[in-house]
Design a protein around this motif. Structure first.
Motif, PDB file in Angstrom:
ATOM      1  N   GLU A   1       0.706  -1.323   0.142  1.00 30.88           N
ATOM      2  CA  GLU A   1      -0.103   0.002   0.049  1.00 30.88           C
ATOM      3  C   GLU A   1       0.916   1.156  -0.117  1.00 30.88           C
ATOM      4  O   GLU A   1       0.337   2.394  -0.188  1.00 30.88           O
ATOM      5  CB  GLU A   1      -0.938  -0.128   1.186  1.00 30.88           C
ATOM      6  N   ASN A   2       2.122   1.180   0.168  1.00 38.79           N
ATOM      7  CA  ASN A   2       3.174   2.238   0.317  1.00 38.79           C
ATOM      8  C   ASN A   2       3.041   2.900  -1.330  1.00 38.79           C
ATOM      9  O   ASN A   2       3.017   2.353  -2.263  1.00 38.79           O
ATOM     10  CB  ASN A   2       4.479   1.776   0.582  1.00 38.79           C
ATOM     11  N   LEU A   3       2.947   4.219  -1.270  1.00 38.95           N
ATOM     12  CA  LEU A   3       2.533   4.757  -2.770  1.00 38.95           C
ATOM     13  C   LEU A   3       3.880   4.541  -3.537  1.00 38.95           C
ATOM     14  O   LEU A   3       3.805   4.326  -4.708  1.00 38.95           O
ATOM     15  CB  LEU A   3       2.543   6.400  -2.498  1.00 38.95           C
ATOM     16  N   GLY A   4       5.086   4.703  -2.904  1.00 43.61           N
ATOM     17  CA  GLY A   4       6.299   4.498  -3.860  1.00 43.61           C
ATOM     18  C   GLY A   4       6.569   3.138  -4.417  1.00 43.61           C
ATOM     19  O   GLY A   4       6.854   3.084  -5.375  1.00 43.61           O
ATOM     20  N   PHE A   5       6.067   2.220  -3.679  1.00 40.68           N
ATOM     21  CA  PHE A   5       6.201   0.620  -4.023  1.00 40.68           C
ATOM     22  C   PHE A   5       5.093   0.559  -5.310  1.00 40.68           C
ATOM     23  O   PHE A   5       5.402  -0.038  -6.182  1.00 40.68           O
ATOM     24  CB  PHE A   5       5.766  -0.225  -2.774  1.00 40.68           C
ATOM     25  N   ARG A   7       4.147   2.792  -7.479  1.00 35.60           N
ATOM     26  CA  ARG A   7       4.560   3.435  -8.468  1.00 35.60           C
ATOM     27  C   ARG A   7       5.499   2.529  -9.166  1.00 35.60           C
ATOM     28  O   ARG A   7       5.705   2.579 -10.200  1.00 35.60           O
ATOM     29  CB  ARG A   7       5.114   4.753  -8.163  1.00 35.60           C
ATOM     30  N   LEU A   8       6.406   1.789  -8.419  1.00 36.51           N
ATOM     31  CA  LEU A   8       7.479   0.872  -8.684  1.00 36.51           C
ATOM     32  C   LEU A   8       7.040  -0.091  -9.497  1.00 36.51           C
ATOM     33  O   LEU A   8       7.209  -0.468 -10.727  1.00 36.51           O
ATOM     34  CB  LEU A   8       8.325   0.466  -7.764  1.00 36.51           C
ATOM     35  N   LEU A   9       5.955  -1.016  -8.902  1.00 31.49           N
ATOM     36  CA  LEU A   9       5.076  -1.915  -9.646  1.00 31.49           C
ATOM     37  C   LEU A   9       4.619  -1.614 -10.938  1.00 31.49           C
ATOM     38  O   LEU A   9       4.546  -2.247 -11.945  1.00 31.49           O
ATOM     39  CB  LEU A   9       4.147  -2.587  -8.549  1.00 31.49           C
ATOM     40  N   LYS A  15       0.191  -3.314 -16.161  1.00 32.65           N
ATOM     41  CA  LYS A  15      -1.197  -4.060 -16.497  1.00 32.65           C
ATOM     42  C   LYS A  15      -1.138  -4.908 -14.986  1.00 32.65           C
ATOM     43  O   LYS A  15      -2.499  -5.400 -14.785  1.00 32.65           O
ATOM     44  CB  LYS A  15      -0.973  -5.082 -17.554  1.00 32.65           C
ATOM     45  N   TYR A  16      -0.287  -4.861 -14.322  1.00 37.84           N
ATOM     46  CA  TYR A  16      -0.509  -5.711 -12.933  1.00 37.84           C
ATOM     47  C   TYR A  16      -1.348  -4.840 -11.973  1.00 37.84           C
ATOM     48  O   TYR A  16      -1.097  -3.660 -11.807  1.00 37.84           O
ATOM     49  CB  TYR A  16       0.992  -6.050 -12.183  1.00 37.84           C
ATOM     50  N   THR A  17      -2.212  -5.387 -11.597  1.00 39.62           N
ATOM     51  CA  THR A  17      -3.190  -4.948 -10.403  1.00 39.62           C
ATOM     52  C   THR A  17      -2.742  -5.521  -8.937  1.00 39.62           C
ATOM     53  O   THR A  17      -2.705  -6.781  -8.726  1.00 39.62           O
ATOM     54  CB  THR A  17      -4.587  -5.283 -10.612  1.00 39.62           C
ATOM     55  N   ILE A  18      -2.394  -4.627  -8.113  1.00 43.90           N
ATOM     56  CA  ILE A  18      -1.833  -5.062  -6.729  1.00 43.90           C
ATOM     57  C   ILE A  18      -2.885  -5.619  -5.988  1.00 43.90           C
ATOM     58  O   ILE A  18      -4.003  -4.848  -5.704  1.00 43.90           O
ATOM     59  CB  ILE A  18      -1.115  -3.920  -5.827  1.00 43.90           C
ATOM     60  N   LEU A  19      -2.896  -6.745  -5.292  1.00 41.72           N
ATOM     61  CA  LEU A  19      -3.760  -7.286  -4.488  1.00 41.72           C
ATOM     62  C   LEU A  19      -3.966  -6.307  -3.200  1.00 41.72           C
ATOM     63  O   LEU A  19      -2.866  -5.869  -2.515  1.00 41.72           O
ATOM     64  CB  LEU A  19      -3.789  -8.610  -4.112  1.00 41.72           C
TER      65      LEU A  19
END
Length: 467
Positions: A1-5, A7-9, A15-19
Motif C-alpha cells: 500500500e506504500n505509494l512509492g512501492f 509506483r514502482l510496480l 497491467k498488474y493490479t496489486i492485491l
C-alpha cells in the motif's frame, strides 16, 4: 500500500493490479495456514509420542500471549519441532487460566495417545508449575541455579561496578573513542563493552568476560586526561579477582546451557551427566577464595534441590506389562548415550486366529504330558537390555538418533522406549525462541495486529516449508 512501492510496480508492469491487504490477510495467509496445519496434524497423528513446551510473552501492544510447541521423533528417527499455537490470554497469567489453554491445545491437536502421558517442559515460574498440575501433567523444571550464585552480596557489588563502567562507555562517545585508541595501542581486540540483561544470566558472564579481556584498555582509558574527571566506580584488585573467579565458575554452566538448548539433537538424556558435571565443578578446592567458596556453595545447594532428573517423568509415562520402571530406564539408558532413560509405546499385537495344524505322531503320543513354558514379556525386554548394554559406546560427537535409526530394528521393545524419551526437550527454550519471531512480526508499526493473525503468522514462519 506504500505509494512509492505501487509506483514502482506500475512502472515495471502497468497491467498488474496489486492485491489488497485484506486479500492477503483473509485469503492468502489463511489458505497457507490451513494447508500447513493439515500437514502438521497428519504428522502428529503418525507420531508415537509427543512432548510439548510452553511459555508466555507480552507483545508491543501490551497483550499477553502463550505459545505452545510440540516435539516428536518421526519414523526416520529425526527430531521434529513445531509451533502449535500462539493464543491471547484475555485474563491474568494465573496457573488455572494457562491450564485451560494447555488442555484445549491437547484436545484440539489430538495429542493424547492411548497408554501414553504427555511430557511438558516449562520454566520454573510458579504459574507454569500450577498450570501444568492443573492440566493433569507433571512438570519438569530445569534450574541451573546460576541466579542464586549471582545473588551473593560481594558478587552483586562487583557486578554493579562492572555495569556502571560499561554504561559509562556506552553513554559517552568521547570515552568510547579513547577506549578504541587504547585498544589499538595495547593491541587488544576492538570490542565494545557488553551490558548484561538481568533476565539472562549468560549475558552477565559475557559482560564479565569482555571486561576482563579489555581490562588494560579500560584502566588506561579511565586514567586518560580526556575523560578522567568523568570516571566513576572503577574496579580494584579484589573486584577483578572476584570477576575472574566468577567467570571460571560460570563457564561450565554456560556450556551446559548451550548443550541443553540444542533443538536438533536429543537433550533430555544429558541432564543427569551434566548435573553431575556441574556438581563436580562446584566442589570447593583448597585454593579457592572466600567469594568463590560462597558462590559454589549457593549454586550447589540450589542445583541439588532445583534440577530434577528424569524421575520427574515417571508419574506420567506408562510402563508396559512386565517391564518395571527401573528396567525401562536402564534399557533406554545404557552405554550409547548417557541415560537415555524412559518408557515407550509397546502396543499389544493383535491376536490372529489361525487354523489348527495337524499334529505330528510325536505330538500325538506325548502331547498331553509335555509342556513348554511360554516366554514372559519381561524376559524379552531383559534380553534386549542385556544385548543393548553390550554394544560399543558411540562417540560424544555422534547423534544417538542416527544409531537408533541404524540399529532400532534389533530392539523392537527398546526402540519405542528410546523414541518416547529422546523426543522430550530438556528446556523450554523452543517456546522461548518464538519470542524473537514474534518480535519481528509484531513490530511498532504492526502492534495492532489481531491475535488470530499473529497466531497464523507465527505458525507459518516457524512451520511452513517452501519447496
Amino acid at each position: 500500500e506504500n505509494l512509492g512501492f505501487r509506483r514502482l510496480l506500475h512502472t515495471l508492469e502497468p497491467k498488474y493490479t496489486i492485491l489488497s491487504r485484506a486479500h492477503f490477510t483473509h485469503t492468502v495467509v489463511t489458505n497457507l495456514y490451513n494447508e500447513s496445519k493439515a500437514k502438521l496434524v497428519q504428522t502428529l497423528k503418525e507420531a508415537e509420542s509427543i512432548a510439548i513446551t510452553t511459555d508466555g510473552w507480552t507483545s508491543r501492544g501490551t497483550q499477553s500471549y502463550i505459545t505452545i510447541t510440540a516435539h516428536t521423533i518421526n519414523s526416520d528417527w529425526e527430531m521434529v519441532n513445531v509451533v502449535l499455537q500462539t493464543r491471547l490470554l484475555f485474563e491474568s497469567h494465573t496457573g488455572a487460566n494457562i491450564a485451560e489453554d494447555l488442555q484445549a491445545a491437547v484436545t484440539d491437536w489430538e495429542l493424547n495417545r492411548p497408554n501414553h502421558g504427555i511430557a511438558i517442559v516449562t520454566d520454573n515460574a510458579r504459574n507454569m508449575d500450577v498450570a501444568v498440575r492443573e492440566a493433569g501433567l507433571e512438570p519438569h523444571t530445569i534450574n541451573l541455579a546460576t541466579q542464586a550464585g549471582l545473588g551473593v552480596p560481594r558478587v552483586t557489588r562487583s557486578l554493579g561496578r562492572v555495569r556502571r563502567v560499561a554504561a559509562f562507555f556506552h553513554r559517552s562517545s568521547t570515552a568510547t573513542a579513547v577506549l578504541m585508541s587504547k585498544q589499538k595501542l595495547l593491541q587488544l581486540p576492538s570490542h565494545k563493552l557488553i551490558m548484561d540483561v538481568t533476565t539472562r544470566w549468560n549475558s552477565t558472564l559475557d559482560m564479565l568476560d569482555r571486561y576482563l579481556e579489555q581490562q588494560a584498555a579500560i584502566a588506561a582509558a579511565l586514567t586518560s586526561p580526556e575523560i578522567r574527571q568523568n570516571a566513576r566506580n572503577t574496579l580494584d584488585s579484589c573486584d577483578i579477582t572476584d570477576a575472574e573467579d566468577l567467570v571460571k565458575l560460570l563457564n561450565p554452566l554456560k556450556t551446559a546451557t548451550t548443550v541443553l538448548c540444542d533443538e536438533k539433537s536429543p537433550t533430555l538424556s544429558l541432564i543427569v551427566p551434566l548435573k553431575s558435571m556441574i556438581e563436580q565443578s562446584m566442589t570447593p578446592n583448597d585454593g579457592d577464595s572466600t567469594t568463590r567458596r560462597e558462590q559454589s556453595s549457593v549454586i550447589f545447594r540450589a542445583d541439588t534441590t532445583g534440577m530434577h532428573t528424569t524421575n520427574c517423568w515417571r508419574a506420567q509415562r506408562w510402563t508396559p506389562a512386565g517391564v518395571s520402571e527401573e528396567r525401562g530406564e536402564e534399557a533406554a539408558g545404557g552405554a550409547h548415550y548417557p541415560t537415555h532413560g524412559g518408557e515407550g509405546a509397546l502396543g499389544a499385537e493383535a491376536e490372529v486366529t489361525e487354523p489348527a495344524s495337524k499334529k505330528t505322531a510325536l505330538e500325538d503320543l506325548l502331547g498331553d504330558s509335555f509342556f513348554t513354558e511360554p516366554e514372559q514379556p519381561n524376559r524379552g525386554i531383559e534380553r534386549e537390555n542385556e544385548l543393548y548394554r553390550r554394544e560399543a559406546s558411540i562417540p560424544l560427537s555422534s547423534c544417538p538418533l542416527k544409531w537408533w535409526r541404524e540399529n532400532g530394528s534389533q530392539y523392537p521393545l527398546l526402540s519405542p522406549i528410546a523414541k518416547a524419551y529422546l523426543s522430550i526437550p530438556a528446556t523450554s527454550v523452543p517456546s522461548e525462541c518464538v519470542f524473537s519471531t514474534a518480535g519481528n512480526i509484531v513490530t511498532a508499526q504492526r502492534s495492532q495486529l489481531l491475535p488470530e493473525n499473529i497466531d497464523m503468522l507465527i505458525f507459518l514462519k516457524k512451520n511452513m516449508t517452501i519447496s
